[in-house]
Design an enzyme around this catalytic site. Sequence first.
Site, PDB file in Angstrom:
ATOM      1  N   GLY A 535       0.791  -1.208   0.000  1.00  0.00           N
ATOM      2  CA  GLY A 535       0.000   0.000   0.000  1.00  0.00           C
ATOM      3  C   GLY A 535       0.830   1.268   0.000  1.00  0.00           C
ATOM      4  O   GLY A 535       0.390   2.313  -0.464  1.00  0.00           O
ATOM      5  N   ASP A 649       0.140  -2.483  11.310  1.00  0.00           N
ATOM      6  CA  ASP A 649      -0.008  -3.355  10.136  1.00  0.00           C
ATOM      7  C   ASP A 649       0.844  -4.607  10.306  1.00  0.00           C
ATOM      8  O   ASP A 649       1.680  -4.935   9.469  1.00  0.00           O
ATOM      9  CB  ASP A 649       0.373  -2.602   8.861  1.00  0.00           C
TER      10      ASP A 649
END
Length: 876
Positions: A535, A649
């Site tokens: 991302g 994350d």
Amino acid sequence: MPSTFLYLLLFFSFYFHGIAATGAEIEYIYPNFSASNLFYINTDGVFLTSRSGTFQAALYKPGTQQYSYYLSVLHSPTQMVVWTANRNIPMDRTSTVELTTEGLYANYPNGNSKLWSTPPLKAPVKSLRLLENGNLVILDAMNASLWQSFDHPSDALLSGQLLSVGAYLASSTSDTDYTESDYRLDVGPTDAILKWLGIPYWRLSNDMNSVKDRDATVAYLTINDSGVSLATSSGAVVYQITLDAAPLRILKLGSDGRLRITSFETANSSVAQSNAFVAPSSNCDLPLSCGSLGLCSAQGNSSSCFCPPNFASSTHASGCSPVNGNVFAANNSCNTKDNPDASYLYLGSGIAYFGNKFRNAATVGKSRSTCETLCTSNCSCSGYFYDTSSRSCFLLQQPIGSLISTNSSESGLNLGYVKIVNSDGGKNKPNSSSPKIVPILLPSIAAFLAMLTVCGFGFVWWRRSQKKIRKSKSSITKSMIHGPLSRPVSDSDRLFSENDDDISEILLPGLPTRFSFEELEEVTSNFQTKIGSGGFGSVYKGELADRSLVAVKKIEGVGVQGRKEFCTEIAVIGNIHHVNLVRLRGYCAQGSHRLLVYEYMNRGSLDRSLFRPTGPLLEWADRMHVALGAARGLAYLHSGCQPKVLHCDVKPENILLDDEGKTTLVKIADFGLAKLLTQEQSGLFTTMRGTRGYLAPEWLSNTPISDRTDVYSFGMVLLEILRGRKNRSERVADSNSNISSTSTESVSTKSDYFPLIALEKYEQKLYVDLADPRLEGRVEVHELERMVKTALCCLHEDPGLRPSMTLVAAMLEGTMEAWEPRAEALGFLRVYGRGFLGNAMEIEDMTNRLGRSQGTTATNSGWPSYMSSNELSGPR
């Protein structure tokens, strides 16, 4: 008169009650016990002794002071305090200590409020026992330990006691004030380090008596019959300092910052062995041996203190201060209104600083002028040292410690400077001749200022007009290429784009190496070898001039983040060094380019080794090694960093492996632009970030995230490590799976949601069924059980019920017993599991329960409708 008589009567009743209750209990006390110093006045506050009397528990008053009492454990023969409970909040003479079925308490004098207590316990208290080794233990009805003082050391360790990685000892302020001071002994996965205000000044591995046995990760520090050592979780010695045999040793961090190990021939001896271990051995290696900026000169086993040239003994504190009308620059020294004449005063030749011995330099390979610029631009910088041999710069911050006199042969290596201003702040009063000069100068000065003002306004007008022209051209160009702008330009976008040309002006101390974009193009051969993407952007392999390999990440989509915020966060993560965290080698912030340069890990991310059918299979021992390494890395981010770093994350793709050394290295990656949590914050609200399948429930509800959010994600990773596949997939379990549910669990016969299967198998105690079938039974069952329990505890729906990452690491390595998961806190997994089958009604129930965030709607996959899978793992 009657009131005086009543007061005397009350006093003597307390006094004689204390005389009557003279005898301290031996080894045990039981609930409903209460003690105060008044009740045990004739035993000096001692209310409990070990069986042979070696150790005492007491309401102890140190020294001759009259007001502060502490709940302490003492070595009886020497009266040395080896543990203290209420260090920062002392009791007074009428305060009480109570043992109830709920725990041990130290109360304020009124008895209605507590100033210290044990944490909530898992079972009712049966007794409090003082062991022969000095450990104060709370026991349940089965004589199992509910709490022990050995797990909560203050400033001392006893023989056999462990100080685990992430734990520390903190010295007392003085011999009579037990408040925690600025000296600490920290234990990390590679070393034990003495620190003053976070600055290292001694390492066990660097001590002249230290011997290294092996390359391995440290789990704890301990002292025993043979000496002091750093050991692995299996007990293997990594570093050791051998001492003469002794059955009892007391390691204590003194209020002077010195670590001492006192050894005794017998546990009940009051005479210590003569060869006590002391670290650091030289007085001049202590942070405040001669006060602030005092110059320490070592002469054999002794030392003496002086002041550097242009300095004299301070009149208001120990140490030295500038002379000739100069004073230290205040912390706001880069505010020219307050300190217009800030300059630097040379400390003299042959002078070093205690804190530079083990500290990383702020910059390397730069000139002294760069060093001075760094300090000038940093308001908290109070001076700097420049090492001419390595061209390294070390910045100083208040308070400044002591200086060290070095050999004449080293006189040119260290150049020290402190930031000063004139004592009147540059606002000198005019002398006697000024009245005659002022009328002459005033007209000229006024004309000059007027001319400057006109020129200044003209320049500002010209700059603004040029910016408008550039903006207009940029907008026209964008419209021609992309069409009209879909949204207005935000303030943060404007800050980022307009100031890019000036980003070179940002100079923050502690930043790692800064690269130009052209340099990184050369390093990566024009970004030729792509090794990953996510991302944040893409990752490319590169090679630096020193032939070391690096991974260069091109960050995309962070244009709304201010340039100084970007540099500040880089400064934070650039100073985070841990064996289980990927090291940041450098960065690039040039124009619109934002790149991070990390050390290269040759085996790539864990998902490659774990999920791909090709390639070597991860054996069970390797999986335990990976799980423990990742847990230690996250534990350091949560408890070893200030401010605390939330990863946000955690997933196999962000756990990297390298096997070029003797053992596989395990390192957490992508923590660079995670969230920072200060000591004052218990949680924070932020935009959703992370990856689907690893997101904790609090992301979908209107509650703050905390370090326990990472714990949940790590629990999901643990399950994938032990099973060898993703927890969530879009297919039914493959036919080769050896997982079969009982007939009573009809839901799970169709569910492929592995956390639900793990919960059911845990309830049935069928742990082996959860292991990766490719291992064909090659697992350690007790380790597998430990991993399953730990993983499920990490998944508790309530963040407060999840263990910290420090406890997770301890449970995985076996130094503490794994918690039993709470079934009532895992019920939501059944909802997830059923929802995975595609039952829209159950999914709606789940998202209504978990997704009550403001203005958030949910899709039938359980995620907010405005969040795509890319956004869930997008920029942090």
